[in-house]
Write an enzyme that holds these catalytic residues in place. Structure first.
Site, mmCIF file in Angstrom:
data_model
loop_
_atom_site.group_PDB
_atom_site.id
_atom_site.type_symbol
_atom_site.label_atom_id
_atom_site.label_comp_id
_atom_site.label_asym_id
_atom_site.label_seq_id
_atom_site.Cartn_x
_atom_site.Cartn_y
_atom_site.Cartn_z
ATOM 1 N N GLU A 1 0.834 -1.204 0.000
ATOM 2 C CA GLU A 1 0.000 0.000 0.000
ATOM 3 C C GLU A 1 0.870 1.256 0.000
ATOM 4 O OE1 GLU A 1 -2.557 1.491 -0.441
ATOM 5 O OE2 GLU A 1 -4.353 0.656 0.481
ATOM 6 N N ASP A 2 0.307 2.341 -0.512
ATOM 7 C CA ASP A 2 1.034 3.609 -0.454
ATOM 8 C C ASP A 2 0.909 4.270 0.916
ATOM 9 O OD1 ASP A 2 -1.675 4.134 -0.872
ATOM 10 O OD2 ASP A 2 -1.371 5.600 -2.459
ATOM 11 N N ASP B 1 -4.637 5.573 6.009
ATOM 12 C CA ASP B 1 -5.221 6.760 6.637
ATOM 13 C C ASP B 1 -6.299 6.280 7.615
ATOM 14 O OD1 ASP B 1 -6.402 9.189 7.235
ATOM 15 O OD2 ASP B 1 -6.660 9.843 5.185
ATOM 16 N N ARG C 1 2.662 12.325 -8.955
ATOM 17 C CA ARG C 1 3.100 10.953 -8.642
ATOM 18 C C ARG C 1 4.597 10.757 -8.897
ATOM 19 N NH1 ARG C 1 -1.468 7.814 -7.779
ATOM 20 N NH2 ARG C 1 -3.282 8.302 -9.045
ATOM 21 N N PHE D 1 -2.270 15.944 3.823
ATOM 22 C CA PHE D 1 -2.436 15.277 2.533
ATOM 23 C C PHE D 1 -1.117 15.397 1.769
ATOM 24 C CE2 PHE D 1 -3.610 14.480 -1.796
ATOM 25 C CZ PHE D 1 -4.455 13.400 -1.656
HETATM 26 P P1 XMP Z 1 -7.879 4.836 3.948
HETATM 27 O O1 XMP Z 1 -8.559 6.016 4.582
HETATM 28 O O2 XMP Z 1 -8.849 3.863 3.378
HETATM 29 O O3 XMP Z 1 -7.121 5.496 2.749
HETATM 30 O O4 XMP Z 1 -6.858 4.211 4.872
HETATM 31 C C1 XMP Z 1 -6.172 4.825 2.062
HETATM 32 C C2 XMP Z 1 -6.070 5.327 0.648
HETATM 33 O O5 XMP Z 1 -6.408 6.720 0.555
HETATM 34 C C3 XMP Z 1 -5.503 7.410 -0.257
HETATM 35 N N1 XMP Z 1 -4.846 8.452 0.574
HETATM 36 C C4 XMP Z 1 -4.006 9.375 0.102
HETATM 37 N N2 XMP Z 1 -3.538 9.592 -1.148
HETATM 38 N N3 XMP Z 1 -2.241 11.408 -0.336
HETATM 39 C C5 XMP Z 1 -2.674 10.626 -1.367
HETATM 40 O O6 XMP Z 1 -2.241 10.845 -2.493
HETATM 41 C C6 XMP Z 1 -2.663 11.236 0.952
HETATM 42 O O7 XMP Z 1 -2.249 11.991 1.849
HETATM 43 C C7 XMP Z 1 -3.601 10.158 1.170
HETATM 44 N N4 XMP Z 1 -4.229 9.710 2.292
HETATM 45 C C8 XMP Z 1 -4.971 8.643 1.871
HETATM 46 C C9 XMP Z 1 -4.527 6.371 -0.761
HETATM 47 O O8 XMP Z 1 -4.917 5.981 -2.054
HETATM 48 C C10 XMP Z 1 -4.658 5.202 0.175
HETATM 49 O O9 XMP Z 1 -4.453 3.962 -0.444
HETATM 50 MG MG MG Z 2 -4.644 8.411 -4.535
#
Ligand code: XMP
Ligand code: MG
Length: 185
Positions: free
Chosen positions: A107-108, A111, A175, A162
């Site tokens: 995962e990237d 959150d 990206r 963010f």
């Molecule tokens: P959740 O809330 O499901 O979110 O844990 C996970 C996904 O939300 C995106 N995400 C971000 N993408 N900058 C981004 O470009 C951020 O700060 C950010 N915070 C959440 C991301 O795709 C992640 O897999």
């Molecule tokens: Mg994204």
């Protein structure tokens, strides 16, 4: 450890802050590669890479592993712009055989944890022998939901901002930045 640094000249008009520079990122991924290679020795794990945000991290992580492994790509979407929509759509699992495999979700960023929760369930339902997560970033946030799966490997904790770069986007931009930064409002 100091991980940030000055914003490169060419990005000064758009990026307000660099949280993680490319050198600390690369050192940390080398460490993760050592840990995962040791923990999964003999297990031939499958990296399940969550597109699009994880493509840069996955490319570096895969090359930091010294053990054999397979790489698969799926999509998960929960964000529009910089807001989570709550509902998680998972696509790309058709034809991906994970039965009895040791899966590492790549995962990237985590959150709220909702994406991870949905994904872990979907992959376990496919009969994987084990499912753990390796996330590039962990956002330190009060929005983290209860009962979200543990993240076995994480490269960095970051503040509740963010962020973009190193695969992460704002409306599909940034990206390709080699660092992680915060867009100017
Ligand atoms: P959740 O809330 O499901 O979110 O844990 C996970 C996904 O939300 C995106 N995400 C971000 N993408 N900058 C981004 O470009 C951020 O700060 C950010 N915070 C959440 C991301 O795709 C992640 O897999
Ligand atoms: Mg994204």
């Amino acid at each position: 450890m100091e991980t940030g640094g000055p914003v490169p000249q060419e990005w000064c008009s758009e990026i307000g802050e660099v949280l993680l520079g490319s050198t600390p990122i690369s050192h940390r991924i080398t460490e993760l590669g050592v840990d995962i290679s040791r923990d999964y020795d003999g297990k031939n794990p499958v990296l399940v890479v969550v597109l699009k945000g994880s493509f840069v991290f996955a490319a570096d992580l895969s090359r930091a592993l010294t053990i054999p492994h397979r790489v698969e790509f799926i999509r998960a979407r929960s964000y529009e712009g910089d807001k989570s929509t709550g509902a998680v759509q998972v696509t790309g699992l058709e034809g991906v055989d994970l039965a009895n495999e040791h899966v590492i979700i790549v995962e990237d960023i985590v959150d709220t944890g909702l994406t991870l929760k949905a994904l872990t369930k979907r992959l376990a339902d496919l009969g994987a022998a084990s499912v753990v997560t390796c996330s590039f970033l962990m956002k330190m946030t009060s929005r983290r939901q209860t009962n979200t799966p543990d993240v076995r490997y994480a490269a960095f904790d970051i503040p509740d901002k963010f962020v973009v770069g190193y695969g992460l986007d704002y409306d599909q931009r940034y990206r390709h930045l080699p660092f992680v930064g915060v867009v100017k409002k």
